[in-house]
Design a protein around this motif. Sequence first.
Motif, PDB file in Angstrom:
ATOM      1  N   LEU A  71       0.754  -1.012  -0.060  1.00 32.08           N
ATOM      2  CA  LEU A  71       0.080  -0.046   0.099  1.00 32.08           C
ATOM      3  C   LEU A  71       0.865   1.149   0.132  1.00 32.08           C
ATOM      4  CD1 LEU A  71      -2.907  -0.935   2.757  1.00 32.08           C
ATOM      5  CD2 LEU A  71      -2.805  -0.901   0.169  1.00 32.08           C
ATOM      6  N   LEU A  72       1.757   1.402   0.722  1.00 34.57           N
ATOM      7  CA  LEU A  72       2.833   2.436   0.870  1.00 34.57           C
ATOM      8  C   LEU A  72       3.401   2.585  -0.312  1.00 34.57           C
ATOM      9  CD1 LEU A  72       4.086   1.919   4.622  1.00 34.57           C
ATOM     10  CD2 LEU A  72       2.577   4.007   3.735  1.00 34.57           C
ATOM     11  N   GLY A  73       3.985   1.584  -1.046  1.00 41.90           N
ATOM     12  CA  GLY A  73       4.524   1.751  -2.259  1.00 41.90           C
ATOM     13  C   GLY A  73       3.867   1.844  -3.503  1.00 41.90           C
ATOM     14  N   ASN A  74       2.600   1.710  -3.350  1.00 36.84           N
ATOM     15  CA  ASN A  74       1.787   1.776  -4.658  1.00 36.84           C
ATOM     16  C   ASN A  74       0.494   2.672  -4.226  1.00 36.84           C
ATOM     17  OD1 ASN A  74       2.911  -1.289  -4.798  1.00 36.84           O
ATOM     18  ND2 ASN A  74       3.034  -0.121  -6.738  1.00 36.84           N
ATOM     19  N   ARG A  75       0.514   3.592  -3.182  1.00 36.09           N
ATOM     20  CA  ARG A  75      -0.484   4.449  -2.840  1.00 36.09           C
ATOM     21  C   ARG A  75      -1.574   4.998  -3.800  1.00 36.09           C
ATOM     22  NH1 ARG A  75       3.004   7.187   1.348  1.00 36.09           N
ATOM     23  NH2 ARG A  75       1.054   8.109   2.277  1.00 36.09           N
ATOM     24  N   LEU A  76      -1.032   5.636  -4.841  1.00 34.48           N
ATOM     25  CA  LEU A  76      -1.523   6.273  -5.942  1.00 34.48           C
ATOM     26  C   LEU A  76      -2.490   5.243  -6.715  1.00 34.48           C
ATOM     27  CD1 LEU A  76       0.518   9.239  -7.219  1.00 34.48           C
ATOM     28  CD2 LEU A  76      -1.020   9.169  -5.289  1.00 34.48           C
ATOM     29  N   ALA A  77      -1.504   4.364  -7.199  1.00 34.57           N
ATOM     30  CA  ALA A  77      -2.449   3.271  -7.826  1.00 34.57           C
ATOM     31  C   ALA A  77      -3.572   2.656  -7.020  1.00 34.57           C
ATOM     32  CB  ALA A  77      -1.462   2.427  -8.396  1.00 34.57           C
ATOM     33  N   VAL A  78      -3.115   2.159  -5.996  1.00 35.56           N
ATOM     34  CA  VAL A  78      -4.272   1.470  -5.118  1.00 35.56           C
ATOM     35  C   VAL A  78      -5.494   2.196  -4.814  1.00 35.56           C
ATOM     36  CG1 VAL A  78      -4.687   0.443  -2.792  1.00 35.56           C
ATOM     37  CG2 VAL A  78      -2.788  -0.013  -3.927  1.00 35.56           C
ATOM     38  N   HIS A  79      -5.234   3.814  -4.692  1.00 37.37           N
ATOM     39  CA  HIS A  79      -6.237   4.562  -4.378  1.00 37.37           C
ATOM     40  C   HIS A  79      -7.099   4.599  -5.628  1.00 37.37           C
ATOM     41  CE1 HIS A  79      -8.217   8.478  -3.860  1.00 37.37           C
ATOM     42  NE2 HIS A  79      -8.393   7.998  -2.692  1.00 37.37           N
ATOM     43  N   THR A  80      -6.385   4.521  -6.612  1.00 37.61           N
ATOM     44  CA  THR A  80      -7.317   4.739  -8.148  1.00 37.61           C
ATOM     45  C   THR A  80      -8.218   3.692  -8.391  1.00 37.61           C
ATOM     46  OG1 THR A  80      -5.458   6.012  -9.181  1.00 37.61           O
ATOM     47  CG2 THR A  80      -6.999   5.081 -10.748  1.00 37.61           C
ATOM     48  N   PHE A  81      -7.750   2.406  -8.154  1.00 44.46           N
ATOM     49  CA  PHE A  81      -8.424   1.376  -8.589  1.00 44.46           C
ATOM     50  C   PHE A  81      -9.541   0.674  -7.267  1.00 44.46           C
ATOM     51  CE2 PHE A  81      -6.433  -1.916  -6.590  1.00 44.46           C
ATOM     52  CZ  PHE A  81      -4.921  -2.017  -6.679  1.00 44.46           C
ATOM     53  N   VAL A 113      -4.028   8.341   0.842  1.00 38.78           N
ATOM     54  CA  VAL A 113      -4.232   9.480  -0.086  1.00 38.78           C
ATOM     55  C   VAL A 113      -5.078  10.717   0.492  1.00 38.78           C
ATOM     56  CG1 VAL A 113      -4.723  10.169  -2.595  1.00 38.78           C
ATOM     57  CG2 VAL A 113      -3.389   8.019  -2.190  1.00 38.78           C
ATOM     58  N   ALA A 114      -6.087  10.390   0.684  1.00 40.69           N
ATOM     59  CA  ALA A 114      -7.255  11.559   0.944  1.00 40.69           C
ATOM     60  C   ALA A 114      -7.327  11.629   2.662  1.00 40.69           C
ATOM     61  CB  ALA A 114      -8.409  10.953   0.856  1.00 40.69           C
ATOM     62  N   GLY A 115      -6.453  11.046   3.643  1.00 43.69           N
ATOM     63  CA  GLY A 115      -6.588  11.176   4.890  1.00 43.69           C
ATOM     64  C   GLY A 115      -6.292  12.444   5.294  1.00 43.69           C
ATOM     65  N   ALA A 116      -5.524  13.227   4.447  1.00 46.86           N
ATOM     66  CA  ALA A 116      -5.167  14.344   4.928  1.00 46.86           C
ATOM     67  C   ALA A 116      -6.223  15.480   5.339  1.00 46.86           C
ATOM     68  CB  ALA A 116      -4.462  15.223   3.936  1.00 46.86           C
ATOM     69  N   ASN A 117      -7.430  15.134   4.848  1.00 47.64           N
ATOM     70  CA  ASN A 117      -8.740  15.819   5.362  1.00 47.64           C
ATOM     71  C   ASN A 117      -8.877  15.538   6.676  1.00 47.64           C
ATOM     72  OD1 ASN A 117      -9.136  16.834   2.745  1.00 47.64           O
ATOM     73  ND2 ASN A 117     -11.260  15.550   2.665  1.00 47.64           N
ATOM     74  N   PHE A 118      -8.591  14.639   7.326  1.00 48.84           N
ATOM     75  CA  PHE A 118      -8.838  14.388   8.735  1.00 48.84           C
ATOM     76  C   PHE A 118      -8.025  14.647   9.852  1.00 48.84           C
ATOM     77  CE2 PHE A 118     -10.946  10.291   6.571  1.00 48.84           C
ATOM     78  CZ  PHE A 118     -11.974  11.329   5.956  1.00 48.84           C
ATOM     79  N   VAL A 119      -7.079  15.234   9.567  1.00 49.47           N
ATOM     80  CA  VAL A 119      -6.016  15.597  10.601  1.00 49.47           C
ATOM     81  C   VAL A 119      -5.520  16.934  10.289  1.00 49.47           C
ATOM     82  CG1 VAL A 119      -5.182  13.249  10.945  1.00 49.47           C
ATOM     83  CG2 VAL A 119      -4.029  14.681   9.134  1.00 49.47           C
ATOM     84  N   ASP A 120      -4.964  17.761  11.358  1.00 47.23           N
ATOM     85  CA  ASP A 120      -4.615  18.866  11.034  1.00 47.23           C
ATOM     86  C   ASP A 120      -3.467  19.080  10.053  1.00 47.23           C
ATOM     87  OD1 ASP A 120      -6.228  19.880  12.910  1.00 47.23           O
ATOM     88  OD2 ASP A 120      -4.973  19.487  14.580  1.00 47.23           O
ATOM     89  N   ASP A 121      -3.440  20.272   9.091  1.00 47.20           N
ATOM     90  CA  ASP A 121      -2.619  20.312   8.117  1.00 47.20           C
ATOM     91  C   ASP A 121      -1.024  20.037   8.367  1.00 47.20           C
ATOM     92  OD1 ASP A 121      -4.838  20.714   6.373  1.00 47.20           O
ATOM     93  OD2 ASP A 121      -4.834  22.713   6.608  1.00 47.20           O
ATOM     94  N   ASP A 122      -0.883  20.515   9.841  1.00 48.26           N
ATOM     95  CA  ASP A 122       0.646  20.653  10.056  1.00 48.26           C
ATOM     96  C   ASP A 122       0.947  19.109  10.875  1.00 48.26           C
ATOM     97  OD1 ASP A 122      -1.318  20.896  12.125  1.00 48.26           O
ATOM     98  OD2 ASP A 122       0.119  22.049  13.412  1.00 48.26           O
ATOM     99  N   ARG A 123      -0.014  18.495  10.866  1.00 47.45           N
ATOM    100  CA  ARG A 123       0.634  17.021  11.208  1.00 47.45           C
ATOM    101  C   ARG A 123       0.476  15.957  10.201  1.00 47.45           C
ATOM    102  NH1 ARG A 123      -2.887  15.251  15.389  1.00 47.45           N
ATOM    103  NH2 ARG A 123      -1.203  14.117  16.158  1.00 47.45           N
ATOM    104  N   LYS A 124       1.444  16.426   9.012  1.00 50.28           N
ATOM    105  CA  LYS A 124       1.485  15.566   7.988  1.00 50.28           C
ATOM    106  C   LYS A 124       1.732  14.068   8.341  1.00 50.28           C
ATOM    107  CE  LYS A 124       0.036  18.279   4.647  1.00 50.28           C
ATOM    108  NZ  LYS A 124      -1.281  17.907   4.384  1.00 50.28           N
TER     109      LYS A 124
END
Lengths: 199, 199
Positions: free
Chosen positions: B99-109, B161-172
């Motif tokens: 998942l970590l190595g193919n996050r974009l592809a996984v998220h896509t399909f 990929v999209a989880g950035a929505n759920f946490v504060d922006d500064d806690r990447k």
Amino acid sequence: MPTDAQATSRVRPADELRQVALELFSTVGFAATSLQQIADHAGYSKSSVLYHFASKEALLESAIGPAIDDLEALLGDFVAGGRSAEARTVFIERFVDFLLGNRLAVHTFVNQGQSLLSIPVIQRANTAIRGIADSICADDAPVIENIRFGVALAGAAYMLVAGANFVDDDRKFDDVEVRPALISVLSELLLPADGRSTR
Amino acid sequence: MPTDAQATSRVRPADELRQVALELFSTVGFAATSLQQIADHAGYSKSSVLYHFASKEALLESAIGPAIDDLEALLGDFVAGGRSAEARTVFIERFVDFLLGNRLAVHTFVNQGQSLLSIPVIQRANTAIRGIADSICADDAPVIENIRFGVALAGAAYMLVAGANFVDDDRKFDDVEVRPALISVLSELLLPADGRSTR
DNA sequence: GCAGAATCTGACCGATCGGTCAAGGTACGT
DNA sequence: ACGTACCTTGACCGATCGGTCAGATTCTGC
């Protein structure tokens, strides 16, 4: 009027269009769904769709807006009710019912919240989700707590619409079965370790 | 050639286009991403994109195909290795790395597997996912086990990929933090109850 | 029966879609 | 210098996009 006497008010065209649009938006995607497709599915012309809704965006707003209203109400109650394990348990149950009652809308803005940031109603949805995440997780919660919440919300939302991919076609999900199962799984993910339900 | 002597082979245009396309497909969506956008982002013309890839579908295939190859290999190893708790533990670790190595592809399909059923490479992806679900869950597993798997897979894929929505922006999120957290959460969801990791 | 609001629709608009094609560059072996 | 294999591009194609508009149809209160 003997022919249509069975109902004083027939199905309202706007409601019908909302429902059809929501089904397409949630499965095919907002950008990938054309007004023509919506019109064809609902048995109207594209012009009729644009008569009832000023634009494609307005149709989306009308379709998922009420669900976001519910979500905001849910969030407000939870914030007001504290963060105890009991309050979380109540919240999880209401949250699952919310998911079950608004699965298409939830799937739409959870799955496409990234790509539709320019649409106001989507911004409202993202804000509400962020609010719930912040309420569930303490401000200084470790990364794993945030991950726990994200997995729970996105996973639950996905299962309700797209999960059919993962199971045999003949073992369709029934809400009566799904509701307690979802509550159990979400409780495991979101409740403190000592508050887990039996498994 | 003194000016570009620092590299014998510059970045290959096809690879560059693949990467740009994958980023857009995974965030904006396949249908909502135009060849013109891909070309603009990569600094080429639309014609150049279609020179390197026969069609938009071929570009998608080229972008996520390798990830699906990895997924199928992962599935094959797991099927061959049995379903014991130890084997599951190993599988979960490899799966998270995948998942970590193919996050974009996984998220896509994962996110668009429903709406792109007509595309062969997506069918392959869906088949592989189904295979993993069938392997994790016994044939007669109760509904909750299927839900557990669906929540885990979709939730994990979404968070990356999209989880950035759920946490504060500064806690990447940092992979170094995310990896053990994801392994822990997935272990809780997919391992038998007595095999849980500490929390 | 009739006025007027509400609803529905086809024709049409400019823009953009995925895709084709022929012409032009550019680098390299000979 | 020349051929050639690789690469890039603008012009162009039919189709479809979201959206506008004027007219036809249906419904409703009087």
